[in-house]
Design an enzyme around this catalytic site. Structure first.
Site, mmCIF file in Angstrom:
data_model
loop_
_atom_site.group_PDB
_atom_site.id
_atom_site.type_symbol
_atom_site.label_atom_id
_atom_site.label_comp_id
_atom_site.label_asym_id
_atom_site.label_seq_id
_atom_site.Cartn_x
_atom_site.Cartn_y
_atom_site.Cartn_z
ATOM 1 N N HIS A 96 1.778 29.811 -14.989
ATOM 2 C CA HIS A 96 1.918 28.325 -14.816
ATOM 3 C C HIS A 96 3.583 28.440 -14.720
ATOM 4 O O HIS A 96 4.308 28.871 -15.479
ATOM 5 C CB HIS A 96 1.535 27.541 -15.758
ATOM 6 C CG HIS A 96 1.055 26.104 -15.594
ATOM 7 N ND1 HIS A 96 2.219 25.519 -15.855
ATOM 8 C CD2 HIS A 96 0.109 25.463 -15.154
ATOM 9 C CE1 HIS A 96 1.897 24.077 -15.422
ATOM 10 N NE2 HIS A 96 0.622 24.225 -14.880
ATOM 11 N N GLU A 164 0.493 24.992 -7.040
ATOM 12 C CA GLU A 164 0.904 23.875 -7.641
ATOM 13 C C GLU A 164 2.491 23.690 -7.407
ATOM 14 O O GLU A 164 3.162 24.200 -7.879
ATOM 15 C CB GLU A 164 0.824 24.084 -9.108
ATOM 16 C CG GLU A 164 -0.503 24.163 -9.810
ATOM 17 C CD GLU A 164 -0.941 23.724 -11.106
ATOM 18 O OE1 GLU A 164 -1.783 22.900 -11.479
ATOM 19 O OE2 GLU A 164 -0.006 24.429 -12.107
HETATM 20 P P1 13P Z 1 -0.635 17.183 -13.429
HETATM 21 O O1 13P Z 1 -2.058 17.108 -12.895
HETATM 22 O O2 13P Z 1 -0.306 16.410 -14.760
HETATM 23 O O3 13P Z 1 0.298 16.906 -12.461
HETATM 24 O O4 13P Z 1 -0.280 18.858 -13.935
HETATM 25 C C1 13P Z 1 -0.674 19.761 -13.054
HETATM 26 C C2 13P Z 1 -0.853 21.105 -13.712
HETATM 27 O O5 13P Z 1 0.135 21.523 -14.201
HETATM 28 C C3 13P Z 1 -2.262 21.677 -13.884
HETATM 29 O O6 13P Z 1 -1.935 22.943 -14.338
#
Ligand code: 13P
Length: 240
Positions: A96, A164
């Site tokens: 992450h 992401e």
């Molecule tokens: P948010 O949904 O708060 O933007 O975070 C995304 C995330 O990091 C999921 O791993």
């Protein structure tokens, strides 16, 4: 769509015991029976076992937010894939961007963690994404090229890739649907048809329906909205 949708709630460093119990009980009770996909939650490490016990017998799976790549040894403070698997955990988020930002994780660590997960048949949810100032195309290609060298062809269906964009994480930004669609087309082309692709970053009940329409998105990795019982269920409903 070839894949069943998968919605993962990444609780990050949130929810104390009672709060986490209340949320998981709500999710177990309120997931619509008509939703045919998979659901997982990723609580803090010390709550993995009790959350796994709470979801036992339900369709909800439990994911770790991180693992260490070694199975055992002198690595103070770490937990291995085998440790979390013994608790009933079936997935682990790997790489992450917050791990990279705050804990110095590199692509090299990410690859070691993927390998460790695959060895124990725990599904790694591998995060990729670019910063605001970077070119998504260049960065994603580079990250995937590096990661994919550690995965054999036969293992592609055992991993999940979560795109992401770092600039969208925790920022509640407006998501450009056609741009996102383009990126997922590229990702699908690069990764092939055997790997689930998730989107994460500012997913809310408002944008989930539009995102769920994107052919190459097979579900979401949800941060802040997964802490709200009603919002998380609404996001699941985007796939009804
Ligand atoms: P948010 O949904 O708060 O933007 O975070 C995304 C995330 O990091 C999921 O791993």
């Amino acid at each position: 769509m070839k894949f069943k949708p998968l919605i993962i709630g990444n609780w990050k460093l949130n929810l104390f015991r009672e709060e986490a119990f209340n949320l998981i009980e709500f999710i177990v009770k309120n997931t619509p029976a008509s939703f045919k996909g998979d659901i997982a939650v990723a609580p803090v490490m010390v709550l993995l076992q009790s959350i796994a016990e709470k979801v036992h017998g339900s369709r909800i799976q439990v994911s770790a937010q991180n693992i260490f790549h070694m199975q055992n040894g002198a690595y103070t403070g770490e937990s291995s894939v085998r440790h979390i698997k013994e608790l009933g955990v079936s997935m682990a988020i790997v790489g992450h961007s917050e791990r990279k930002q705050y804990f110095g994780e590199t692509l090299k660590h990410v690859c070691l963690k993927i390998k460790a997960c695959l060895l124990e048949q725990v599904v790694p949810v591998v995060c990729i994404g670019e910063k605001k100032i970077e070119s998504a195309e260049i960065v994603l290609n580079k990250q995937l090229d590096y990661i994919l060298t550690t995965i054999s062809d036969a293992q592609f269906h055992n991993i999940i890739i979560a795109y992401e964009p770092i600039w969208a994480i925790g920022k509640k930004v407006k998501i450009d649907i056609s741009r996102t669609e383009k990126i997922f087309k590229l990702l699908r082309k690069k990764i092939g048809n055997n790997t689930r692709l998730l989107y994460g970053g500012s997913v809310t009940p408002k944008n989930a329906k539009d995102l769920a329409q994107i052919l190459n998105i097979n579900g979401f990795l949800v941060g802040s909205a997964s802490l709200s019982p009603s919002m998380f269920i609404e996001i699941i409903k985007a796939y009804l």
